[in-house]
Design a protein around this motif. Structure first.
Motif, PDB file in Angstrom:
ATOM      1  N   ALA A 192       0.831  -1.211   0.000  1.00 32.97           N
ATOM      2  CA  ALA A 192       0.000   0.000   0.000  1.00 32.97           C
ATOM      3  C   ALA A 192       0.866   1.262   0.000  1.00 32.97           C
ATOM      4  N   PHE A 193       1.964   1.207   0.714  1.00 36.57           N
ATOM      5  CA  PHE A 193       2.856   2.361   0.762  1.00 36.57           C
ATOM      6  C   PHE A 193       3.416   2.674  -0.618  1.00 36.57           C
ATOM      7  N   LEU A 194       3.877   1.652  -1.321  1.00 29.27           N
ATOM      8  CA  LEU A 194       4.431   1.868  -2.656  1.00 29.27           C
ATOM      9  C   LEU A 194       3.360   2.388  -3.610  1.00 29.27           C
ATOM     10  N   ARG A 195       2.165   1.819  -3.552  1.00 35.05           N
ATOM     11  CA  ARG A 195       1.091   2.295  -4.433  1.00 35.05           C
ATOM     12  C   ARG A 195       0.730   3.759  -4.115  1.00 35.05           C
ATOM     13  N   THR A 196       0.776   4.119  -2.838  1.00 38.66           N
ATOM     14  CA  THR A 196       0.502   5.505  -2.450  1.00 38.66           C
ATOM     15  C   THR A 196       1.539   6.444  -3.059  1.00 38.66           C
ATOM     16  N   LEU A 197       2.803   6.060  -2.977  1.00 33.86           N
ATOM     17  CA  LEU A 197       3.863   6.894  -3.545  1.00 33.86           C
ATOM     18  C   LEU A 197       3.664   7.108  -5.041  1.00 33.86           C
ATOM     19  N   ILE A 198       3.293   6.033  -5.723  1.00 38.55           N
ATOM     20  CA  ILE A 198       3.147   6.119  -7.181  1.00 38.55           C
ATOM     21  C   ILE A 198       1.878   6.884  -7.559  1.00 38.55           C
ATOM     22  N   GLU A 199       0.753   6.509  -6.971  1.00 37.84           N
ATOM     23  CA  GLU A 199      -0.534   7.076  -7.381  1.00 37.84           C
ATOM     24  C   GLU A 199      -0.700   8.530  -6.969  1.00 37.84           C
ATOM     25  N   LEU A 227       4.449  -2.109  -8.784  1.00 39.78           N
ATOM     26  CA  LEU A 227       5.251  -1.071  -9.436  1.00 39.78           C
ATOM     27  C   LEU A 227       4.572  -0.458 -10.659  1.00 39.78           C
ATOM     28  N   ARG A 228       3.359  -0.878 -10.985  1.00 41.97           N
ATOM     29  CA  ARG A 228       2.716  -0.375 -12.184  1.00 41.97           C
ATOM     30  C   ARG A 228       2.695   1.148 -12.215  1.00 41.97           C
ATOM     31  N   GLY A 229       3.191   1.730 -13.316  1.00 41.55           N
ATOM     32  CA  GLY A 229       3.149   3.165 -13.501  1.00 41.55           C
ATOM     33  C   GLY A 229       4.282   3.935 -12.854  1.00 41.55           C
ATOM     34  N   VAL A 230       5.245   3.243 -12.253  1.00 46.11           N
ATOM     35  CA  VAL A 230       6.356   3.936 -11.609  1.00 46.11           C
ATOM     36  C   VAL A 230       7.252   4.565 -12.684  1.00 46.11           C
ATOM     37  N   ASN A 231       7.814   5.710 -12.379  1.00 51.69           N
ATOM     38  CA  ASN A 231       8.734   6.345 -13.332  1.00 51.69           C
ATOM     39  C   ASN A 231      10.066   5.613 -13.393  1.00 51.69           C
ATOM     40  N   THR A 249       5.235  -4.826 -17.866  1.00 56.13           N
ATOM     41  CA  THR A 249       4.735  -3.876 -16.872  1.00 56.13           C
ATOM     42  C   THR A 249       5.093  -2.450 -17.259  1.00 56.13           C
ATOM     43  N   GLU A 250       4.135  -1.544 -17.074  1.00 65.67           N
ATOM     44  CA  GLU A 250       4.378  -0.135 -17.343  1.00 65.67           C
ATOM     45  C   GLU A 250       5.358   0.416 -16.320  1.00 65.67           C
ATOM     46  N   GLY A 251       6.413   1.036 -16.805  1.00 67.02           N
ATOM     47  CA  GLY A 251       7.402   1.612 -15.897  1.00 67.02           C
ATOM     48  C   GLY A 251       8.802   1.465 -16.450  1.00 67.02           C
ATOM     49  N   ASN A 252       9.745   2.115 -15.812  1.00 65.59           N
ATOM     50  CA  ASN A 252      11.150   2.077 -16.218  1.00 65.59           C
ATOM     51  C   ASN A 252      11.919   1.342 -15.129  1.00 65.59           C
ATOM     52  N   PHE A 253      12.502   0.184 -15.483  1.00 67.27           N
ATOM     53  CA  PHE A 253      13.072  -0.698 -14.468  1.00 67.27           C
ATOM     54  C   PHE A 253      14.560  -0.934 -14.681  1.00 67.27           C
ATOM     55  N   GLN A 254      15.276  -0.990 -13.549  1.00 69.45           N
ATOM     56  CA  GLN A 254      16.672  -1.403 -13.522  1.00 69.45           C
ATOM     57  C   GLN A 254      16.750  -2.618 -12.610  1.00 69.45           C
ATOM     58  N   PHE A 255      17.667  -3.539 -12.925  1.00 68.18           N
ATOM     59  CA  PHE A 255      17.768  -4.773 -12.156  1.00 68.18           C
ATOM     60  C   PHE A 255      18.970  -4.725 -11.207  1.00 68.18           C
ATOM     61  N   GLN A 256      18.782  -5.395 -10.073  1.00 67.14           N
ATOM     62  CA  GLN A 256      19.870  -5.543  -9.102  1.00 67.14           C
ATOM     63  C   GLN A 256      19.864  -6.973  -8.588  1.00 67.14           C
TER      64      GLN A 256
END
Length: 567
Positions: free
Chosen positions: A82-89, A117-121, A165-172
């Motif tokens: 929920a915290f992550l979705r709040t940050l994104i939305e 992570l949907r929609g994250v920049n 998934t919509e978004g820009n992702f880097q892997f670690q």
């Protein structure tokens, strides 16, 4: 100690020498910082932060200047999801900030992670699995190949779900418990993951090498990091990261030597919060760099406010001796330390110096929001004249003569020792006023008049036992004339008169302050201080204060020519 035979060195040295890092003197540039306060730090709290507290902490991290923030394990906790979705939305993530999320190498967890992570920049998806001998044999009971398969499967799933998934992702990728892993195997599993991801200059990946449990001396960790840096596939397209814990109390040293050995990125927390003894402390790391004249690219210019907010949100207490942030880290109680600091600060005021070099103070406390008053020098029974004099000067404007500082220093130390407590600046000021300033018992100064011929002639009015007396005498100066008349008329004897004066401003009232000291016939030295709007009157009051301090040691006898001493 008993049972020493049950312990052995559980770490693994690299198969080849990796010591190039020893040729470097200091860290030249700030690493990429990643705060893991909201994940690694939060999971170690007795009471983890709620949603609103996490939002507030996230904002705090932004104010410090973090550009990478690990916000949680969204597939493992509804609060973190929920915290992550709040940050994104709610568009709470600035465009230049990347959030990071943790995931195990399991498909349903990876799927839910990408859903969160949907929609994250911009986001880093952090894949991990444990690789150490102890974990392989005792926890997972799997072979090296089976452990590699777990990592490779997860790496492939990250590519699959990122593409969907919509978004820009880097892997670690992190080989968890790296420090308990054979270096050849750690290298092998990381290279397998890299071969799946095939990083490019435009799409670099992060290989994170955590001291999940610190197991060796810091130079061993540095050699391990250098070995990995020298042998990773796609090295130019890999951002090499470290994540030290502090089990052996060497988290900061591990990170610093790791950076010398090739690490370009550091994961840690504010003030070192984390499991067991905590993560590496980014505040300490950053300000260590700052003390060498290197910009850490983080803002710690108001440590007191940062500390207050940190303690409020985490319910953790930062120790008084914690580097940079602790309440007492810039404080000196020892007399020799206080004297050196006071002289260093005075030297810095008097001379133009390019570099900070005050004794005992690694950096200027004001640069991180600490105040000189009440922070640097504090007074107890161990304190010395230099520190006590510094407190009076900084807080109240009294610039005592050197010899008087020594006398007053003993007075203050005796009070602190008797009360068995630290004395605050206002208490020190009160002691000084009561013991030295404008003392009028047993002889009260009333007034004076001067006429000048070859010498100064004076008429001094004094009060003894509520009776006013007029005393007449001469001297080669005004203070000398008054001193002479008091000695000759009242039978007071002393020599080696010392005098100092300066302007004093306390609040909005401007005054003159004078200090007078002399040596009695028995060799004891007495000091007095006078404060008055008139500089001459302040000096006379200082002389009377010193005389009255002397008389407090001797029972006065005002019979027969006003003699104050029993014959």
């Amino acid at each position: 100690m008993r049972n020493i035979e049950k312990y052995s060195r559980g770490y693994f040295m690299p198969p080849v020498k990796s010591l190039k890092w020893t040729e470097k003197e200091y860290i030249e540039d700030a690493p990429a910082w990643c705060s893991v306060d909201l994940r690694d730090g939060n999971q170690a709290l007795v009471v983890p932060m709620n949603l609103e507290e996490k939002r507030e902490y996230f904002q705090l991290l932004l104010e410090v200047g973090f550009k990478e923030i690990e916000v949680g394990f969204p597939a493992a906790s509804e609060t973190e999801y929920a915290f992550l979705r709040t940050l994104i939305e709610q568009n709470l993530i600035p465009d230049d900030v990347t959030v990071q999320v943790l995931t195990q190498s399991r498909e349903h967890i990876i799927r839910k992670t990408f859903e969160s992570l949907r929609g994250v920049n911009n986001a880093v998806v952090h894949l991990y699995n444990s690789t150490s001998v102890a974990q392989r044999e005792q926890v997972f009971q799997k072979t090296e190949q089976e452990i590699i398969d777990i990592a490779v499967t997860g790496a492939k799933l990250l590519k699959k779900y990122a593409a969907e998934t919509e978004g820009n992702f880097q892997f670690q990728y992190s080989p968890e418990s790296f420090t308990g892993t054979e270096m050849e195997f750690a290298l092998e599993i990381c290279n397998h993951v890299l071969n799946v991801w095939q990083p490019t200059p435009e799409n670099k990946v992060i290989i994170n090498l955590p001291a999940t449990v610190s197991m060796s001396m810091p130079h061993v960790y540095a050699s391990q990091i250098e070995y990995m840096s020298d042998h990773l596939n796609y090295r130019d397209n890999v951002i090499l990261s470290v994540h030290p814990h502090n089990d052996r109390g060497t988290g900061v040293a591990d990170a610093e030597l790791g950076m010398l050995a090739g690490a370009q990125r550091v994961e840690g927390t504010l003030f070192g919060n984390g499991e067991r003894t905590g993560n590496v402390d980014i505040v300490t790391l950053a300000l260590n760099m700052y003390s060498h004249g290197v910009d850490p690219k983080l803002n710690f210019e108001n440590i007191p406010d940062l500390l207050s907010k940190y303690e409020e949100l985490t319910r953790m207490k930062v120790h008084e001796r914690h580097p940079y942030g602790g309440e007492l880290v810039f404080t000196a109680f020892s007399g020799s330390h206080q004297d050196a600091i006071a002289k260093g600060m005075k030297c810095r005021e008097d001379r133009s110096r390019q570099y900070w070099s005050v004794p005992y103070l690694l950096i200027d406390p004001k640069d991180i929001g600490r105040q000189y008053e009440g922070d640097i020098i504090r007074i107890n029974s161990q304190s010395g004249k230099g520190g006590i004099g510094y407190i009076l000067m900084q807080n109240y404007g009294f610039d005592l003569p050197k010899e008087m500082r020594e006398s007053f220093g003993y007075t203050v130390k005796n009070v602190s020792d008797r009360l068995h407590k630290e004395l605050m600046p206002n208490e020190i000021h009160e002691i000084f006023i009561n013991e030295y300033v404008n003392i009028h018992d047993p002889i009260e100064f009333i007034n004076y008049r001067f006429t000048q011929n070859e010498n100064y002639e004076t008429n001094v009015s004094i009060k003894i036992d509520n009776e006013i007396h007029e005393l007449i005498g001469t001297g080669n100066g005004r203070l000398d004339a008054i001193s002479n008349v008091l000695q000759s008329t009242l039978g007071i004897n002393y020599n080696h008169l010392v005098y100092k004066e300066h302007a004093l401003e306390i609040g909005s009232q401007a005054n003159a302050v004078s200090y007078v000291g002399f040596t009695a016939l028995d060799g004891d030295v007495y000091w007095g201080c006078g404060i008055d709007a008139d500089i001459m009157t302040s000096s006379v009051k200082a002389l009377f204060s010193a005389i009255n301090k002397m008389l407090s040691r001797v029972k006065p006898n005002f019979e027969s020519g006003y003699s104050l001493l029993n014959k």
